[in-house]
Design a protein around this motif. Sequence first.
Motif, PDB file in Angstrom:
ATOM      1  N   VAL A  86       6.913   6.913 -11.556  1.00 25.36           N
ATOM      2  CA  VAL A  86       7.929   6.098 -10.902  1.00 25.36           C
ATOM      3  C   VAL A  86       8.597   6.978  -9.851  1.00 25.36           C
ATOM      4  O   VAL A  86       9.015   8.096 -10.142  1.00 25.36           O
ATOM      5  N   THR A  87       8.679   6.476  -8.634  1.00 28.02           N
ATOM      6  CA  THR A  87       9.319   7.242  -7.558  1.00 28.02           C
ATOM      7  C   THR A  87      10.672   6.676  -7.155  1.00 28.02           C
ATOM      8  O   THR A  87      11.451   7.353  -6.485  1.00 28.02           O
ATOM      9  N   TYR A  89      13.812   3.515  -8.599  1.00 26.27           N
ATOM     10  CA  TYR A  89      14.185   2.482  -9.567  1.00 26.27           C
ATOM     11  C   TYR A  89      15.609   2.044  -9.250  1.00 26.27           C
ATOM     12  O   TYR A  89      16.522   2.874  -9.191  1.00 26.27           O
ATOM     13  N   GLN A 115      13.881  -3.086  -9.767  1.00 27.37           N
ATOM     14  CA  GLN A 115      12.908  -2.982  -8.687  1.00 27.37           C
ATOM     15  C   GLN A 115      12.348  -1.572  -8.773  1.00 27.37           C
ATOM     16  O   GLN A 115      13.065  -0.593  -8.535  1.00 27.37           O
ATOM     17  N   THR A 117       9.417   1.312  -7.909  1.00 25.16           N
ATOM     18  CA  THR A 117       8.381   1.777  -6.983  1.00 25.16           C
ATOM     19  C   THR A 117       7.556   2.828  -7.707  1.00 25.16           C
ATOM     20  O   THR A 117       8.103   3.759  -8.307  1.00 25.16           O
ATOM     21  N   SER A 124      -0.157  -0.781 -12.139  1.00 27.09           N
ATOM     22  CA  SER A 124       1.002  -1.679 -12.101  1.00 27.09           C
ATOM     23  C   SER A 124       1.060  -2.613 -13.314  1.00 27.09           C
ATOM     24  O   SER A 124       2.143  -2.979 -13.757  1.00 27.09           O
ATOM     25  N   GLN A 153      10.358  -6.248 -10.780  1.00 23.83           N
ATOM     26  CA  GLN A 153       9.471  -6.296  -9.609  1.00 23.83           C
ATOM     27  C   GLN A 153       8.911  -4.888  -9.433  1.00 23.83           C
ATOM     28  O   GLN A 153       9.670  -3.920  -9.396  1.00 23.83           O
ATOM     29  N   ILE A 154       7.591  -4.810  -9.329  1.00 24.04           N
ATOM     30  CA  ILE A 154       6.931  -3.519  -9.212  1.00 24.04           C
ATOM     31  C   ILE A 154       6.194  -3.441  -7.889  1.00 24.04           C
ATOM     32  O   ILE A 154       5.470  -4.377  -7.518  1.00 24.04           O
ATOM     33  N   THR A 155       6.396  -2.333  -7.176  1.00 24.10           N
ATOM     34  CA  THR A 155       5.744  -2.087  -5.898  1.00 24.10           C
ATOM     35  C   THR A 155       5.057  -0.730  -5.968  1.00 24.10           C
ATOM     36  O   THR A 155       5.599   0.190  -6.576  1.00 24.10           O
ATOM     37  N   ILE A 156       3.927  -0.632  -5.333  1.00 28.68           N
ATOM     38  CA  ILE A 156       3.246   0.667  -5.235  1.00 28.68           C
ATOM     39  C   ILE A 156       3.435   1.177  -3.814  1.00 28.68           C
ATOM     40  O   ILE A 156       3.276   0.427  -2.866  1.00 28.68           O
ATOM     41  N   GLU A 157       3.826   2.464  -3.707  1.00 28.09           N
ATOM     42  CA  GLU A 157       4.060   3.073  -2.400  1.00 28.09           C
ATOM     43  C   GLU A 157       2.877   2.900  -1.473  1.00 28.09           C
ATOM     44  O   GLU A 157       1.738   2.986  -1.862  1.00 28.09           O
TER      45      GLU A 157
END
Length: 157
Positions: A86-87, A89, A115, A117, A124, A153-157
């Motif tokens: 996780v980068t 939150y 949220q 990242t 994910s 909500q999950i986002t990948i860099e």
Amino acid sequence: MSGREHQYGTTVTWTGNQGTGTSGYKAYSRDLEITAPGKPPIPGSSDPAFRGDPARYNPEDMLVASLSACHMLWYLHLCAVSGITVTAYTDEAAGTMGEDADGGGRFTDVVLRPQVTLAPGSDSAKAEALHHEAHGKCFIANSVNFPVRVEAQITIE
């Protein structure tokens, strides 16, 4: 319950005596200070709806924040031990409290909206599933008598 037991202590000091104490409902401030050994003080008050200072944290803010922080800390732990990086939150949590006709009341629910990242290449689906596990382990969520929902909500860099 088996296992270790942990103790917590704080001091809450009313700082709102404006000279006449609680001689009347409007005669005193609801200001308070929360302290614990070795930690900075937290300025508190009641909710502005109950004559509190809107610039200070109220108990309702702190309950919602406690649920959010507990979930986040468990989630980060579970991600770390599961190989998910996780980068970033952020959680914009929200709680609903209903007030009774006699002035009492209770929380009816809290919604956590983390949220998250993740670093490139992270799983994910696994990261999403860990929210459920974190919720089940959260000490605070396990202690309240109202629903706590997680809408991540999950986002990948």
